[in-house]
Design a protein around this motif. Structure first.
Motif, PDB file in Angstrom:
ATOM      1  N   GLN A 483     -29.747 -11.464 -77.372  1.00 42.91           N
ATOM      2  CA  GLN A 483     -28.818 -10.531 -77.547  1.00 42.91           C
ATOM      3  C   GLN A 483     -27.694 -10.049 -76.714  1.00 42.91           C
ATOM      4  OE1 GLN A 483     -31.320  -7.106 -79.341  1.00 42.91           O
ATOM      5  NE2 GLN A 483     -33.107  -8.270 -78.805  1.00 42.91           N
ATOM      6  N   PHE A 484     -26.945  -9.468 -77.355  1.00 47.82           N
ATOM      7  CA  PHE A 484     -25.512  -8.763 -76.524  1.00 47.82           C
ATOM      8  C   PHE A 484     -25.201  -7.673 -77.239  1.00 47.82           C
ATOM      9  CE2 PHE A 484     -21.117  -9.478 -75.323  1.00 47.82           C
ATOM     10  CZ  PHE A 484     -21.087  -9.515 -74.220  1.00 47.82           C
ATOM     11  N   PRO A 485     -24.646  -6.594 -76.271  1.00 50.77           N
ATOM     12  CA  PRO A 485     -24.343  -5.308 -76.629  1.00 50.77           C
ATOM     13  C   PRO A 485     -23.246  -5.325 -77.741  1.00 50.77           C
ATOM     14  CG  PRO A 485     -24.806  -5.456 -74.465  1.00 50.77           C
ATOM     15  CD  PRO A 485     -24.889  -6.539 -74.801  1.00 50.77           C
ATOM     16  N   LYS A 486     -23.496  -4.638 -78.664  1.00 51.04           N
ATOM     17  CA  LYS A 486     -22.533  -4.716 -79.915  1.00 51.04           C
ATOM     18  C   LYS A 486     -21.111  -4.105 -79.500  1.00 51.04           C
ATOM     19  CE  LYS A 486     -22.283  -3.443 -84.820  1.00 51.04           C
ATOM     20  NZ  LYS A 486     -23.136  -2.339 -85.660  1.00 51.04           N
ATOM     21  N   ALA A 487     -21.198  -3.301 -78.698  1.00 47.25           N
ATOM     22  CA  ALA A 487     -19.776  -2.728 -78.289  1.00 47.25           C
ATOM     23  C   ALA A 487     -18.981  -3.702 -77.489  1.00 47.25           C
ATOM     24  CB  ALA A 487     -20.063  -1.257 -77.476  1.00 47.25           C
ATOM     25  N   SER A 488     -19.438  -4.517 -76.787  1.00 44.27           N
ATOM     26  CA  SER A 488     -18.931  -5.504 -76.165  1.00 44.27           C
ATOM     27  C   SER A 488     -18.295  -6.723 -77.032  1.00 44.27           C
ATOM     28  CB  SER A 488     -19.727  -6.332 -74.960  1.00 44.27           C
ATOM     29  OG  SER A 488     -19.094  -7.082 -74.060  1.00 44.27           O
ATOM     30  N   VAL A 489     -19.171  -6.998 -78.095  1.00 46.33           N
ATOM     31  CA  VAL A 489     -18.267  -8.092 -79.096  1.00 46.33           C
ATOM     32  C   VAL A 489     -17.124  -7.235 -79.406  1.00 46.33           C
ATOM     33  CG1 VAL A 489     -18.876  -9.097 -81.256  1.00 46.33           C
ATOM     34  CG2 VAL A 489     -20.901  -8.508 -79.722  1.00 46.33           C
ATOM     35  N   MET A 490     -16.878  -5.995 -79.820  1.00 46.15           N
ATOM     36  CA  MET A 490     -15.675  -5.238 -80.225  1.00 46.15           C
ATOM     37  C   MET A 490     -14.560  -5.591 -79.349  1.00 46.15           C
ATOM     38  SD  MET A 490     -17.098  -1.594 -81.256  1.00 46.15           S
ATOM     39  CE  MET A 490     -18.915  -1.285 -81.895  1.00 46.15           C
ATOM     40  N   SER A 491     -14.667  -5.583 -78.214  1.00 44.34           N
ATOM     41  CA  SER A 491     -13.626  -5.626 -77.199  1.00 44.34           C
ATOM     42  C   SER A 491     -12.895  -6.970 -76.945  1.00 44.34           C
ATOM     43  CB  SER A 491     -13.929  -5.002 -75.902  1.00 44.34           C
ATOM     44  OG  SER A 491     -13.132  -5.201 -74.799  1.00 44.34           O
ATOM     45  N   PRO A 492     -11.775  -7.242 -76.951  1.00 47.34           N
ATOM     46  CA  PRO A 492     -11.124  -8.402 -76.660  1.00 47.34           C
ATOM     47  C   PRO A 492     -10.812  -8.494 -75.288  1.00 47.34           C
ATOM     48  CG  PRO A 492      -9.412  -6.732 -77.290  1.00 47.34           C
ATOM     49  CD  PRO A 492     -10.742  -6.099 -77.439  1.00 47.34           C
ATOM     50  N   LEU A 493     -11.148  -7.615 -74.385  1.00 44.78           N
ATOM     51  CA  LEU A 493     -10.610  -7.669 -72.904  1.00 44.78           C
ATOM     52  C   LEU A 493     -11.591  -8.290 -72.182  1.00 44.78           C
ATOM     53  CD1 LEU A 493      -9.090  -4.053 -72.605  1.00 44.78           C
ATOM     54  CD2 LEU A 493      -8.012  -6.276 -72.920  1.00 44.78           C
ATOM     55  N   GLY A 494     -11.270  -8.398 -70.825  1.00 44.08           N
ATOM     56  CA  GLY A 494     -12.163  -9.154 -69.815  1.00 44.08           C
ATOM     57  C   GLY A 494     -11.495  -8.718 -68.480  1.00 44.08           C
ATOM     58  N   THR A 495     -12.513  -8.820 -67.549  1.00 40.61           N
ATOM     59  CA  THR A 495     -12.320  -8.615 -66.181  1.00 40.61           C
ATOM     60  C   THR A 495     -13.029  -9.557 -65.306  1.00 40.61           C
ATOM     61  OG1 THR A 495     -11.986  -6.802 -64.469  1.00 40.61           O
ATOM     62  CG2 THR A 495     -14.079  -6.764 -65.645  1.00 40.61           C
ATOM     63  N   VAL A 496     -12.578  -9.608 -63.906  1.00 41.32           N
ATOM     64  CA  VAL A 496     -13.110 -10.530 -62.955  1.00 41.32           C
ATOM     65  C   VAL A 496     -13.584  -9.487 -61.687  1.00 41.32           C
ATOM     66  CG1 VAL A 496     -12.989 -12.560 -61.512  1.00 41.32           C
ATOM     67  CG2 VAL A 496     -11.785 -12.312 -63.717  1.00 41.32           C
ATOM     68  N   PHE A 497     -15.032  -9.401 -61.390  1.00 40.89           N
ATOM     69  CA  PHE A 497     -15.424  -8.794 -60.254  1.00 40.89           C
ATOM     70  C   PHE A 497     -15.826  -9.672 -59.144  1.00 40.89           C
ATOM     71  CE2 PHE A 497     -17.237  -5.362 -63.411  1.00 40.89           C
ATOM     72  CZ  PHE A 497     -16.195  -4.758 -63.474  1.00 40.89           C
ATOM     73  N   TYR A 498     -15.630  -9.006 -57.771  1.00 46.30           N
ATOM     74  CA  TYR A 498     -16.253  -9.973 -56.684  1.00 46.30           C
ATOM     75  C   TYR A 498     -17.768  -9.948 -56.931  1.00 46.30           C
ATOM     76  CZ  TYR A 498     -11.603  -9.770 -54.475  1.00 46.30           C
ATOM     77  OH  TYR A 498     -10.388 -10.068 -54.093  1.00 46.30           O
ATOM     78  N   GLY A 499     -18.287 -11.145 -56.612  1.00 47.74           N
ATOM     79  CA  GLY A 499     -19.735 -10.981 -56.668  1.00 47.74           C
ATOM     80  C   GLY A 499     -20.442 -10.494 -55.396  1.00 47.74           C
ATOM     81  N   SER A 500     -21.696 -11.007 -55.066  1.00 47.48           N
ATOM     82  CA  SER A 500     -22.598 -10.475 -54.083  1.00 47.48           C
ATOM     83  C   SER A 500     -22.956 -11.495 -52.965  1.00 47.48           C
ATOM     84  CB  SER A 500     -23.948  -9.742 -54.711  1.00 47.48           C
ATOM     85  OG  SER A 500     -24.392 -10.770 -55.405  1.00 47.48           O
ATOM     86  N   THR A 501     -22.159 -12.779 -53.159  1.00 55.58           N
ATOM     87  CA  THR A 501     -22.662 -13.705 -52.104  1.00 55.58           C
ATOM     88  C   THR A 501     -22.214 -13.418 -50.694  1.00 55.58           C
ATOM     89  OG1 THR A 501     -20.886 -15.175 -52.512  1.00 55.58           O
ATOM     90  CG2 THR A 501     -22.753 -15.331 -53.859  1.00 55.58           C
ATOM     91  N   ALA A 502     -22.356 -14.409 -49.591  1.00 52.44           N
ATOM     92  CA  ALA A 502     -21.903 -14.023 -48.183  1.00 52.44           C
ATOM     93  C   ALA A 502     -20.443 -14.475 -48.100  1.00 52.44           C
ATOM     94  CB  ALA A 502     -22.632 -14.590 -47.364  1.00 52.44           C
TER      95      ALA A 502
END
Length: 520
Positions: A483-502
């Motif tokens: 499953q995947f949140p329905k409110a995210s299916v509505m959005s055309p946008l995206g973003t890129v975050f820094y992760g948590s690796t060293a």
């Protein structure tokens, strides 16, 4: 004078003693929290394992809002959003009179807009909301009669479940379209060079020598083929095709909105509430067989039946494709970049604490003041793409919000800014280092307080509506999520975050921050 002074001093001493006693009693109740240096405020930072997860074709029927257009996002690729909807009669079984002749057929769908100013004549200037891409972009828009019947219930589930339709079914609807496009106006802005205009629609009608002006906020406004609707609607009344909406929806199965590039023009995409759309058929008819007087009549068709958002992905960014490739996802130490995209997109999965770390914290007797996750945008990877207004963090194991979401009673004025304590809103104080902060204080308190609490995985997605917490089903379970949140299916946008690796700089790295007090 002396005696008065003496008695005043005695009274002052008595008050001090009394207040001291009260204060001592009060502090004896509160000394478990703060005071007398029995506790220190401390910040603890815990590592987070965070990694990407691709979302395949996803259920996209009957969303609150739907995308329409073509959006080129340098960080992710190109999304083409088509749309299909059933239509229903506002009033069933209309009575069609003598010699009906259609004057106009107009399809309207309002845009999300804000009135910026009004001039001396009362004409308004508007700013459009939820438009992605250049404001002067154009697309080729074609509206067809749909030949694809959208069922309410799923026969494969013995008609006990709602029928699901998915983002990757565009070819099904495209192949089932009927005839030529209905928006066949000679005005290219209504088809071959369509654009989302912010201009207010204004009409003037003269009644009894006076001009009556009607103003309507910006919206899609398409003239449709009158000959088609004469045959499909007006002439069909006699055969009972308009008797009920069940009969009508089988007879006229809906509309299919198809978008394509318009020559060499750049493209853009809008979010629309199609359920507020309608088709208005205006016609004239005779009052009787013997009276040639013509009267104005109308039939309204509402776009309120079943709908589906149909998304095609192309020109996929290589970095995005590699980061969300199953072979490249590191579920042990995490990924250095996290790609969140709405629609048929992607998400991040977070794992907090290790077993020994959580056990140590539980045994330490910490009192948690605040716990939060701060996500830093990788501006270089995102490029010039629009940043989403909000992200949503949830319990991935059970596909539901965490306790902090439920405990947040703060209400915003719309679906975008409620639950502000829980957070997830874009912080633009520093444009070069935008962040999103999500508070998970009560979630962490429960984990520490209750030894039998499950340390669930957390999901992070783009959200178009913080109030919508239901999920959509994946067309095929990928082994990690179904499953995947329905409110995210509505959005055309995206973003890129820094992760948590060293590999990520310490000041950009995703971490769990806990502020707590502990006994000496």
């Amino acid at each position: 004078m002396y005696n008065n002074s003496f008695f005043k001093k005695i009274l002052l001493v008595a008050c001090v003693v009394f207040l001291y006693s009260c204060d001592k009693d009060y502090n004896s109740i509160g000394d478990g929290l703060i005071g007398d240096n029995h506790f220190d405020f401390v910040k603890y930072t815990s590592s987070v394992v965070s990694y990407n997860q691709k979302v395949g074709p996803i259920q996209s029927n009957n969303l609150n809002v739907n995308s329409l257009g073509i959006y080129d996002n340098s960080a992710f690729g190109t999304t083409t959003a088509n749309f299909a909807t059933q239509i229903v009669l506002e009033s069933v079984n209309p009575t069609i009179g003598i010699n009906p002749v259609i004057e106009s057929v107009v399809l309207t769908v309002p845009y999300f807009s804000t009135l910026v100013s009004t001039d001396a004549n009362g004409d308004g200037t508007y700013k459009l909301d939820s438009i992605q891409g250049p404001s002067d972009a154009k697309i080729m828009l074609s509206v067809y009669e749909s030949g694809y019947f959208m069922r309410d219930l799923d026969p494969a589930a013995s008609f006990q479940e709602a029928q699901k339709y998915y983002t990757n079914q565009n070819s099904d609807f495209n192949n089932a379209k009927i005839g030529n496009r209905l928006n066949n106006s000679s005005d290219a802005s209504q088809n071959d060079a369509f654009f989302f205009s912010n201009v207010q629609y204004k009409t003037t009608v003269t009644t009894d020598g006076k001009d009556v002006i009607t103003r309507v906020a910006p919206g899609m406004r398409l003239d449709l083929n009158t000959s088609y609707f004469k045959t499909k609607i007006i002439d069909a009344s006699a055969s009972g095709k308009l008797a009920t909406n069940d009969i009508f929806k089988d007879y006229f199965r809906g509309l299919y909105f198809k978008v394509e590039k318009s020559g060499s023009s750049s493209s853009n995409m809008a979010l629309l509430d199609f359920k507020k759309g309608k088709i208005t058929i205006k016609y004239k008819e005779n009052t009787s067989d013997t009276d040639a007087t013509r009267i104005d009549k109308s039939i309204v068709l509402n776009l309120t039946g079943n709908t589906v958002s149909l998304l095609d992905q192309s020109n996929i960014n290589t970095s995005y494709a590699n980061a969300t490739n199953t072979a490249n996802i590191n579920t042990t130490v995490g990924d250095s970049k996290l790609y969140l995209k709405g629609g048929e997109g992607s998400m991040a999965i977070l794992e907090l604490f290790n077993t020994n770390e959580l056990k140590t914290i539980r045994e330490s007797g910490w009192l948690i003041n605040e716990a939060s996750l701060v996500f830093h945008v990788d501006a270089t990877a995102l490029g010039t793409a629009s940043k989403p207004n909000r992200i949503y963090l949830y319990d991935l194991n059970n596909n539901r919000p965490i306790v902090d979401y439920y405990n947040d009673g703060s209400a915003g004025t719309n679906e975008k800014n409620g639950k502000i304590v829980f957070g997830g809103l874009l912080n633009t104080v520093k444009t070069e280092d935008n962040t999103y902060k999500v508070r998970i204080t009560n979630h962490i308190r429960n984990l520490i307080k209750n030894a039998d609490s499950t340390n669930v995985k957390l999901g992070v997605v783009i959200t178009e509506d913080i109030n919508t917490i239901t999920s959509s089903k994946l067309k095929a379970t990928n082994g990690v999520i179904s499953q995947f949140p329905k409110a995210s299916v509505m959005s055309p946008l995206g973003t890129v975050f820094y992760g948590s690796t060293a590999a990520v700089a310490d000041d950009k790295r995703l971490k769990l921050e806990i502020f707590y007090t502990k006994p000496n």
